[in-house]
Design an enzyme around this catalytic site. Structure first.
Site, PDB file in Angstrom:
ATOM      1  CD  GLU A  73      10.485  12.605  11.422  1.00 51.99           C
ATOM      2  OE1 GLU A  73      11.305  12.090  10.643  1.00 51.99           O
ATOM      3  OE2 GLU A  73       9.527  11.967  11.908  1.00 51.99           O
ATOM      4  CD  GLU A 114      13.063   4.141   7.630  1.00 50.87           C
ATOM      5  OE1 GLU A 114      12.866   5.089   8.434  1.00 50.87           O
ATOM      6  OE2 GLU A 114      13.122   4.286   6.409  1.00 50.87           O
ATOM      7  CB  CYS A 132      13.172   9.492   8.222  1.00 51.19           C
ATOM      8  SG  CYS A 132      13.571   8.143   7.102  1.00 51.19           S
ATOM      9  CE  LYS A 151      -1.880   2.650   3.053  1.00 50.69           C
ATOM     10  NZ  LYS A 151      -1.877   3.947   2.301  1.00 50.69           N
TER      11      LYS A 151
END
Length: 511
Positions: free
Chosen positions: A399, A269, A303, A194
């Site tokens: 983040e 991850e 990231c 997906k």
């Protein structure tokens, strides 16, 4: 800065998404088909705000169909020899190379990536990754056979798991699709992927390329749907034996919660807040160039991007001044212009989220450069450098996922290393010094899955990618990824041909 983001190229010259996927944005059992959710999704070019494709989202029924196709294909694909799977992946690498420009244009259209980034990083990296796994398919390792007990011969088999259900993010749609699909199918599994519903184009192209390369129908399936509908149903599906997820730590926790209900194997991850640690003996020019490139790659939507620069005090002021000056030379513009350095963020909503972090930071930190969106169309945001923030402040700890670098000073090596480890994350980091003892200590003590020395960002197909702590667990790429996608089985043969074994006396009888 060039902020002219006018649409110089007709959409059909960029990538004709509406025509190419008129049959639907689901790829199940080797063919395109529409979704069945009854809800539609627009794919928006973030450089202009224009809709370039509209499709019907996948619902639970589409996920069920994709899983069924993968389940049906599994016995044949898992029963193929490693050499046969290897040959198919080599053919796939060839198809990808032949269609490299098409992939680059589709990726730039849906993500707003500068075309030079798609052409020189995303697409070549994916082709190389495919070629790597074509070779790795023939080298699944296990312990050598031996008589470890004296009376038995033991050996280890590595076997595929079954149907993998993976979820990929929007920031690197092509590469993340490849990172999920390739090790899974190289090891003999089948997969339902997906992609993010806003960026499915290159995942669909990749699945079509797999079919063109002769990989059997049902081995690679794509369901383009929303997380709440398609994603959660895929993770919780009883016929899916493993989930690999790349995305935010918050959503990763939700994925883990669903996966544990059926005791699935799980690879995560997740987010990152990579430190960029500059010691006082570092090459300042190299560190400045490295910081700007590593904080702005993919408009900071990475990231592993450098987000927290810690600079030892003798170099601090010069570093801040030179990074700001170099950031101001970066050219924003139309992603399809070859002289564009920085494209838009993925959406206006995400641009506004990044801008909100910076606006809140004005109350406690100094915005050295940037800190604003340019005039004109598109979800653009200027490269931004923030100084004088506290270690516990939001811009240091959270983040942001945009073109924002925060820089802080430190005095001693002990302090710098402590600051580098002082977030919940642990995906990537870099250290900058000419002293091998300093860098050696830093690579040992920094808690991250990858630590670069005098560079930041390069990745290799041969080397693993994955994090510590809130950045997740498990590995993408490299032979280490097979640990996620294979089951280790111990097989033991009796060599004695003796009916009454000595150990039986522990259950009945005497010696």
């Amino acid at each position: 800065m060039d902020t002219d983001t006018g649409n110089r190229f007709p959409v059909e010259d960029r990538f004709p998404a509406q025509d190419r996927f008129a049959a639907g944005a689901q790829y199940i059992g080797g063919r395109l088909r529409p979704g069945t959710s009854g809800r539609h999704q627009e794919i928006v070019d973030p450089a202009t705000g224009d809709t370039v494709h509209t499709y019907e989202l996948a619902g639970p029924a589409d996920v069920d169909a994709a899983v069924a196709a993968a389940k049906e294909a599994f016995p044949g694909w898992s029963g193929a020899t490693p050499g046969e799977r290897s040959e198919a992946l080599h053919r796939l690498a060839g198809v990808l190379a032949e269609r490299a420009e098409e992939f680059a244009r589709a990726e730039s259209l849906q993500c707003g990536k500068p075309i030079k980034l798609s052409r020189e990083f995303d697409v070549p990296g994916t082709i190389d990754n495919t070629a790597f796994f074509a070779g790795a398919a023939r080298h699944l390792e296990g312990k050598s056979a031996g008589e470890y007990s004296g009376d038995h011969t033991s050996y280890v088999r590595r076997e595929p798991l079954g149907v993998i259900g993976s979820i990929a993010p929007w920031n690197y749609p092509l590469q993340m699709a490849a990172w999920k699909i390739l090790p899974a199918i190289a090891a003999g599994n089948t997969i339902v992927l997906k992609p993010a519903e806003t960026t499915p184009l290159t995942s669909l192209l990749f699945a079509q390329a797999a079919t063109e390369a002769g990989i059997p129908d049902g081995v690679v399936n794509i369901v383009s749907g929303a997380g709440k509908d398609a994603g959660e149903h895929l993770v919780g599906h009883p016929d899916v034996v493993m989930t690999s997820f790349t995305g935010s730590t918050g959503i990763g926790k939700r994925v883990a919660e669903i996966a544990t209900r059926t005791v699935k194997r799980l690879h995560l991850e997740l987010g990152g807040k990579a430190p960029f640690l500059v010691f006082d003996d570092a090459d300042l020019t190299a560190a400045v160039h490295g910081a700007v490139a590593a904080s702005l790659i993919n408009t900071g939507q990475d990231c592993t991007a450098a987000t927290r620069a810690y600079v030892q005090r003798p170099l601090y002021e010069a570093f801040v001044e030179q990074v700001a000056a170099l950031m101001e030379t970066v050219r924003l513009g139309d992603p399809f212009r070859e002289d564009t350095d920085l494209g838009p963020l993925i959406s206006y909503a995400h641009r506004d989220r990044v801008a909100a972090f910076v606006e809140r930071a004005r109350a406690y930190a100094r915005i050295v450069t940037g800190g604003e969106a340019p005039e004109g169309r598109g979800a653009y945001y200027r490269p931004t450098l923030i100084a004088d923030a506290a270690q516990d402040s939001e811009v240091v700890q959270a983040e942001i996922f945009g073109p924002v670098l925060v820089v802080l000073p430190f005095d001693t090596d002990d302090e710098g290393l402590a600051l580098a480890n002082d977030t919940p994350y642990g995906l990537a980091a870099s250290v900058w010094s000419r002293d091998v003892y300093r860098t050696g200590r830093a690579t040992r003590e920094i808690k991250a899955g990858c630590v670069w020395v005098n560079d930041h960002i390069p990745i290799l197909s041969e080397m693993p990618h994955g994090g510590y702590r809130a950045s997740g667990y498990g590995k993408d790429m490299s032979a280490y990824s097979f640990e996620e996608y294979t089951q280790v089985k111990h097989v033991m043969y009796d060599n004695s041909a003796v009916a009454a074994k000595d150990w039986h006396r522990t259950i009945f009888g005497d010696r």
